[in-house]
Design an enzyme around this catalytic site. Structure first.
Site, PDB file in Angstrom:
ATOM      1  N   TYR A  95      33.462  39.377  42.535  1.00  0.00           N
ATOM      2  CA  TYR A  95      34.422  38.901  41.558  1.00  0.00           C
ATOM      3  C   TYR A  95      35.678  38.424  42.283  1.00  0.00           C
ATOM      4  O   TYR A  95      35.963  38.843  43.409  1.00  0.00           O
ATOM      5  CB  TYR A  95      34.873  40.039  40.652  1.00  0.00           C
ATOM      6  N   ASN A 139      36.471  41.758  33.763  1.00  0.00           N
ATOM      7  CA  ASN A 139      36.322  43.188  33.441  1.00  0.00           C
ATOM      8  C   ASN A 139      36.529  44.007  34.711  1.00  0.00           C
ATOM      9  O   ASN A 139      37.646  44.180  35.150  1.00  0.00           O
ATOM     10  CB  ASN A 139      34.975  43.468  32.791  1.00  0.00           C
ATOM     11  N   ALA A 140      35.441  44.528  35.313  1.00  0.00           N
ATOM     12  CA  ALA A 140      35.507  45.054  36.686  1.00  0.00           C
ATOM     13  C   ALA A 140      36.432  46.246  36.894  1.00  0.00           C
ATOM     14  O   ALA A 140      36.775  46.579  38.025  1.00  0.00           O
ATOM     15  CB  ALA A 140      35.892  43.937  37.668  1.00  0.00           C
ATOM     16  N   GLU A 141      36.890  46.864  35.784  1.00  0.00           N
ATOM     17  CA  GLU A 141      37.795  48.003  35.915  1.00  0.00           C
ATOM     18  C   GLU A 141      39.075  47.619  36.663  1.00  0.00           C
ATOM     19  O   GLU A 141      39.674  48.428  37.374  1.00  0.00           O
ATOM     20  CB  GLU A 141      37.102  49.208  36.596  1.00  0.00           C
ATOM     21  N   ASN A 198      32.320  36.372  32.055  1.00  0.00           N
ATOM     22  CA  ASN A 198      31.603  37.597  32.368  1.00  0.00           C
ATOM     23  C   ASN A 198      31.381  38.358  31.081  1.00  0.00           C
ATOM     24  O   ASN A 198      32.338  38.638  30.364  1.00  0.00           O
ATOM     25  CB  ASN A 198      32.416  38.461  33.327  1.00  0.00           C
ATOM     26  N   GLU A 199      30.131  38.646  30.808  1.00  0.00           N
ATOM     27  CA  GLU A 199      29.807  39.388  29.594  1.00  0.00           C
ATOM     28  C   GLU A 199      30.513  38.778  28.376  1.00  0.00           C
ATOM     29  O   GLU A 199      31.202  39.473  27.634  1.00  0.00           O
ATOM     30  CB  GLU A 199      30.199  40.858  29.737  1.00  0.00           C
ATOM     31  N   GLU A 297      23.936  42.216  36.893  1.00  0.00           N
ATOM     32  CA  GLU A 297      24.506  43.497  37.324  1.00  0.00           C
ATOM     33  C   GLU A 297      23.538  44.558  36.857  1.00  0.00           C
ATOM     34  O   GLU A 297      23.233  44.629  35.654  1.00  0.00           O
ATOM     35  CB  GLU A 297      25.836  43.795  36.619  1.00  0.00           C
ATOM     36  N   TYR A 363      32.656  54.503  43.213  1.00  0.00           N
ATOM     37  CA  TYR A 363      31.591  54.142  42.270  1.00  0.00           C
ATOM     38  C   TYR A 363      30.312  54.953  42.477  1.00  0.00           C
ATOM     39  O   TYR A 363      29.314  54.733  41.824  1.00  0.00           O
ATOM     40  CB  TYR A 363      31.283  52.632  42.370  1.00  0.00           C
TER      41      TYR A 363
HETATM   42  C1  GAL Z   1      29.992  45.576  33.299  1.00  0.00           C
HETATM   43  C2  GAL Z   1      31.022  44.538  33.700  1.00  0.00           C
HETATM   44  C3  GAL Z   1      31.619  44.862  35.053  1.00  0.00           C
HETATM   45  C4  GAL Z   1      32.011  46.306  35.133  1.00  0.00           C
HETATM   46  C5  GAL Z   1      30.838  47.162  34.764  1.00  0.00           C
HETATM   47  C6  GAL Z   1      31.112  48.637  34.775  1.00  0.00           C
HETATM   48  O1  GAL Z   1      29.745  45.565  31.954  1.00  0.00           O
HETATM   49  O2  GAL Z   1      30.460  43.263  33.742  1.00  0.00           O
HETATM   50  O3  GAL Z   1      32.709  44.034  35.278  1.00  0.00           O
HETATM   51  O4  GAL Z   1      33.061  46.515  34.261  1.00  0.00           O
HETATM   52  O5  GAL Z   1      30.411  46.873  33.488  1.00  0.00           O
HETATM   53  O6  GAL Z   1      31.484  49.071  36.003  1.00  0.00           O
END
Ligand code: GAL
Length: 1000
Positions: A95, A139-141, A198-199, A297, A363
């Protein structure tokens, strides 16, 4: 609302709300829905229904997610890429975090640690293809889900066609799009795929239409206009088919993601019933039958919130067993573009994270935050990825139906077959996927020599609990037909002089392999039954840590390993994207590269213990010289032609300082409490309306920090008023995101704090005021911890616009307007002071505003102190600084961490409320909330720490209680000592301190 459809050749323009369109078209944006022909714009990266092709070669894009911005040490990118490549992967997805690159609207900057080119160069060097995911929403936290804080001021719904929002994305999309475009494979770079958005999957019911093709097409066109011609791939949050080919605003390749075990690491051994996906293959055939099945993902770990259980626990939930069962299930669906999120998580340094997470973004993934490859899940993944590198039939196989009876003798099992001509794959799992049973079974294989129930030579196969297996039949190993193998294939390689096949099984399992060789002899180990049939041979054995090698014909060697031993084997490609001359080595911790030149073999790797190395295949026929990490190493050749050598590790002397013994200096970082302090230069909170369209004001002027350009870190407010004497209480409603805290003072008097809890994103606090003297001026000082901006996962919720700061306030007996507020965050706000560390690294405390966290700060002049463990005696903010030398030996990877001691403070387990920030050479590398947790140990990579020089370390300590707070203990700890052939890590050059003009 009027619907206008305008036909322009094949190009259709759709506008809902004409004015909106007209305005948008007036500028650069185009709202076109293009006819989607699905024809590639170039011929290097192509695809069919089975897989991608790169330069005509069919590939399984096996990839891991790795964010450069979470490792701001460019000279370590190659380290991580090599560790990913060593898994047998060929891809990395990444990202890009917009908020770090456009801190002020209209000023895009991707320089220094934010520059992407070093990432691309390292990927190229490692032989890794890239999938670029620039968002704009990711997103990506991360803070705002990637959106810069100033998007809180956009008058339009985020992630929709609202023109103000679209315009806000233009500069970023163009700038980053051009950077990506230059690094496409068509220009010699590593990028082969790009993902828009994204999503883009969920929205509130008032968003019409949704998914909006106009918006999605806009994002795609931004990328195309920037020169992106490699295929666009989507990442739907569920297998919903949005934007799949044939749909409006189609991408080239449809993909979705999946996190089947979710993100609750509290019960790491619980796999809830029904969490294994079973319908993905059939959905794929309905939704996008002409593109490779793509999981853009797939769960590789979990995020963990404030108050969570820590990433070790997540690594247990999402461990090697999870990989076996869930990933093999994905392979049974024929996944051909497969990205593990995350493969290396890294660190939310410098406030880049969202409030739902803390500093570590480990993670629980295969490669730890310290870049170690010690988790078993790393090794398991290596076994899986290597299998696909040598099993081309997998990609073209027709997928069969899952069955509980056709392929096995046990109805407790589900077997999904896949067939490519005669080759078959059998993906076996427990029907109840989470079963802990040990299930015995026979496998019914269909082969060119007939159908068999195996094992034929006695015993039975076993599936032990949370396991899954890939059995094969009529499987080609360089011309030798493996009639079937119940043991799983790790790798095989045909060399000029011999062929090596390595298979493995779990402890004590019985396995059987049958092949069409004429002779078979056991040349190492003991135990296997070997039985010659008419035109094939069967070998049946019980797996143990005792290696067995069977020689077939004169030149094929089959290694029968147990899984734990197989973990130590590496298949090292000599060429970047070609496995034809790979070297197979049994070498323990990590092998990075192998190079054969004439009669010399050069291995480069990492060793965490004394290791016997075996070069199983790929060495020159008559090896004259073996170098390991550049050192010529004695070796011998055994009777099988395998070269062995020993790498002896002597742990070096490592001197790291005892932080408690260093000379520390102390500075009061809340001088605002002193009567002499002037806030004349602070920003007046004088906006009578807010730019924020998400939450209406409940105060006479806006106190939302992003209205004034303050989007990160600690926020401070000053409320001036002249007392009437009627004031009794102060009510504050503050919002900083999960685990935020607030402290309030009247002049120098502490009023109280909201200490924060893991879940509370905002708090109502009422503080009692002392007796005020009528006619006298007073000032309130309010400190609020901004934990980052919320994500915006569901379009229309506008959660990213959740303001930070004071939402409401009341001083009893007074009108709200009697208080005149000022505020500050980081010095300069969007005109942030430290360009080298970006817009988010520093917050608004005094020491940060002055830049005292930066190396070169005039700390020698401050008060002597015993350091953060001496603490401060009253509520407030203290700033402690020290410097020390490091001189760590070269040739070793020695990850270090700063560890805060956290034993519960008193018998009841109540923890004193304090917050600390750790600054290492200017980089904020830790945000510690003692009363919330869970993180206490903060890894700081080499490169941020200077391993051969002076390091400046500062700790801010915000005590939220009357009695102040002390850091219980702070230590620098060695996380590992690994001898490495990696080479030097360059210390990152960040800005150093100079006196800041106008700093207050
Ligand atoms: C996915 C999202 C990612 C990240 C992940 C959870 O849904 O595309 O950016 O947030 O969840 O770690």
């Amino acid at each position: 609302m009027k619907l206008v459809i305008h036909l322009l050749g094949a190009v259709v323009l759709v506008c809902f709300a004409v004015q909106t369109c007209a305005r948008a078209i007036g500028g650069t944006p185009k709202l076109w829905i293009k006819d989607s022909t699905q024809k590639p714009l170039q011929d290097i990266v192509t695809w069919d229904e089975n897989s991608l092709f790169v330069r005509g070669e069919r590939i399984f894009f096996f990839s891991g997610e790795f964010h450069p911005f979470r490792l701001p040490v460019p000279s370590l990118y190659l380290d991580v890429f090599q560790k990913i490549k060593a898994l047998g992967f060929n891809g990395v997805s990444f990202y890009i975090h917009w908020a770090l690159l456009e801190g002020k609207p209209g000023e895009f900057s991707a320089e220094g640690v934010f520059s992407l080119e070093p990432f691309f160069e390292a990927a190229t060097k490692a032989g890794i293809y890239l999938l670029a995911r620039p968002g704009p929403y990711i997103n990506a936290e991360v803070s705002g889900g990637g959106f810069p804080g100033w998007l809180q001021r956009v008058n339009g719904t985020l992630r929709t066609r609202d023109p103000e929002y679209l315009h806000a994305t233009d500069l970023y999309a163009k700038s980053v799009g051009e950077i990506i475009a230059k690094a496409q494979i068509t220009n010699g770079g590593p990028i082969i795929l790009v993902q828009p958005e994204n999503e883009y999957t969920g929205a509130t019911s008032d968003i019409h239409p949704f998914p909006d093709p106009v918006y999605m097409q806009y994002v795609e066109d931004q990328l195309k206009d920037a020169g992106i011609i490699v295929p666009l791939i989507s990442n739907d949050a569920s297998a919903s088919g949005d934007n799949a080919p044939g749909q409006p605003a189609a991408v080239d390749i449809y993909g979705h993601d999946g996190y089947p075990l979710g993100f609750d690491c509290a019960n790491p051994y619980t796999w809830p019933d029904g969490d294994l996906p079973t319908t993905w293959r059939s959905l794929h055939l309905q939704q996008s039958p002409n593109t490779p099945y793509s999981i853009v993902e797939f769960q590789g770990g979990s995020f963990d919130p404030w108050g969570g259980l820590g990433f070790e626990q997540c690594s247990v939930l999402l461990n090697n067993e999870f990989e076996r069962v869930f990933y093999k299930n994905d392979y049974s669906f024929g996944v051909a573009i497969f990205n593990i999120y995350m493969i290396f998580g890294g660190t939310n340094w410098g406030n880049l994270g969202h409030p739902g997470g803390y500093t570590s973004y480990d993670y629980g993934s295969s490669i730890t935050e310290e870049r170690l490859v010690t988790r078993e899940k790393y090794s398991e993944l290596k076994l899986e990825a290597n299998f696909f590198k040598v099993s081309p039939a997998y990609l073209v196989a027709e997928r069969g139906y899952a069955s509980n009876s056709t392929w096995t003798s046990s109805t407790a099992l589900t077997v999904t077959p896949a067939f490519a001509n005669s080759t078959a794959f059998y993906f076996v799992r427990h029907a109840a996927y989470n079963s802990l049973e040990s299930t015995s079974y026979k496998l019914n294989v269909q082969t060119s020599r007939g159908n068999f129930s195996v094992p034929q030579l006695g015993g039975s196969l076993t599936l032990n609990g949370r396991d899954s297996k890939i059995h094969v039949s009529d499987y080609d190993v360089g011309g030798l037909n493996i009639l079937y193998s119940t043991a799983e294939v790790f790798t095989w390689k045909k060399y000029d002089s011999k062929t090596i096949l390595i298979v493995y099984g779990g402890p004590s399992e019985t396995h059987e392999i049958a092949f069409q060789g004429s002779t078979a002899t056991l040349v190492e180990g003991s135990g296997p039954k070997i039985s010659k049939k008419k035109d094939y041979t069967i070998v049946n054995w019980e797996v143990s840590s005792d290696r067995k090698i069977v020689k077939v014909n004169s030149d094929v060697f089959i290694y029968l390993l147990d899984r734990n031993s197989a973990y130590d084997y590496w298949v090292v490609d000599q060429a970047l994207h070609n496995a034809s001359n790979s070297v197979i080595v049994n070498a323990g911790y990590l092998v990075r590269s192998a190079t054969v030149k004439g009669n010399t073999l050069a291995l480069v790797g990492d060793f965490n213990a004394t290791t016997t190395i075996e070069v199983i295949g790929g060495a020159p026929k008559s090896l004259a010289k073996l170098t390991i990490n550049g050192h010529s190493t004695p070796f011998r050749k055994d009777k099988l032609g395998v070269y062995t050598a020993i790498v002896t590790i002597e742990k070096p002397n490592i001197n790291i300082p005892d932080l408690s013994k260093l000379k520390w200096k102390y500075l009061d970082s809340l001088p605002e409490l002193q009567s002499t302090y002037s806030d004349a230069s602070w920003t007046s909170a004088d906006l009578k309306t807010t730019y924020n369209t998400h939450r209406p004001l409940t105060t006479p002027t806006s106190l939302y920090s992003s209205d004034y350009g303050y989007h990160t870190g600690t926020l401070l407010y000053r409320g001036h008023f002249t007392a009437t004497g009627a004031e009794d209480t102060l009510f504050l409603w503050t919002q900083g995101g999960s685990a935020s805290g607030t402290s309030a003072f009247l002049n120098s008097t502490f009023l109280g704090s909201w200490a924060g809890t893991d879940v509370a994103t905002n708090a109502n606090s009422t503080f009692t005021l002392p007796n005020l003297v009528a006619g006298k001026p007073y000032v309130l000082t309010v400190v609020i911890d901004n934990m980052g901006l919320d994500e915006d996962w569901t379009v229309g919720t506008e959660l990213m616009k959740n303001p930070r700061g004071i939402l409401n306030y009341a001083v009893s007996g007074r009108e709200q307007s009697a208080i005149a507020w000022k505020l500050t965050g980081n010095l300069g706000g969007e005109d942030y002071a430290d360009r080298s560390r970006g817009p988010l690294n520093e917050g608004g405390t005094f020491a940060e505003r002055q830049g005292f966290h930066l190396p070169g700060a005039p700390f020698e002049a401050w008060e002597d102190s015993a350091g953060p463990t001496a603490g401060i005696a009253a509520a407030g903010i203290g700033f402690f600084a020290t410097a020390f030398e490091l001189d760590l030996p070269a040739g070793y990877d020695i990850p270090l961490s700063f560890a805060f001691t956290n034993s519960s403070d008193d018998a009841s387990g109540r923890a004193t409320a304090y917050r600390a920030q750790l600054f290492v050479n200017g980089w904020q590398y830790g945000k510690y909330v003692h009363n919330v947790g869970p993180q206490t140990r903060f890894p700081v990579p080499e490169g941020i720490l200077d391993y051969k020089g002076t390091n400046y370390v500062a700790v801010s300590l915000w005590a939220l209680e009357e009695g102040g707070a002390k850091v219980e203990g702070l230590e620098l700890v060695v996380d590992a000592v690994v001898e490495t052939g990696y080479g030097g890590v360059e210390t990152v050059k960040g800005d150093t301190w100079t006196k800041r003009k106008g700093a207050y």
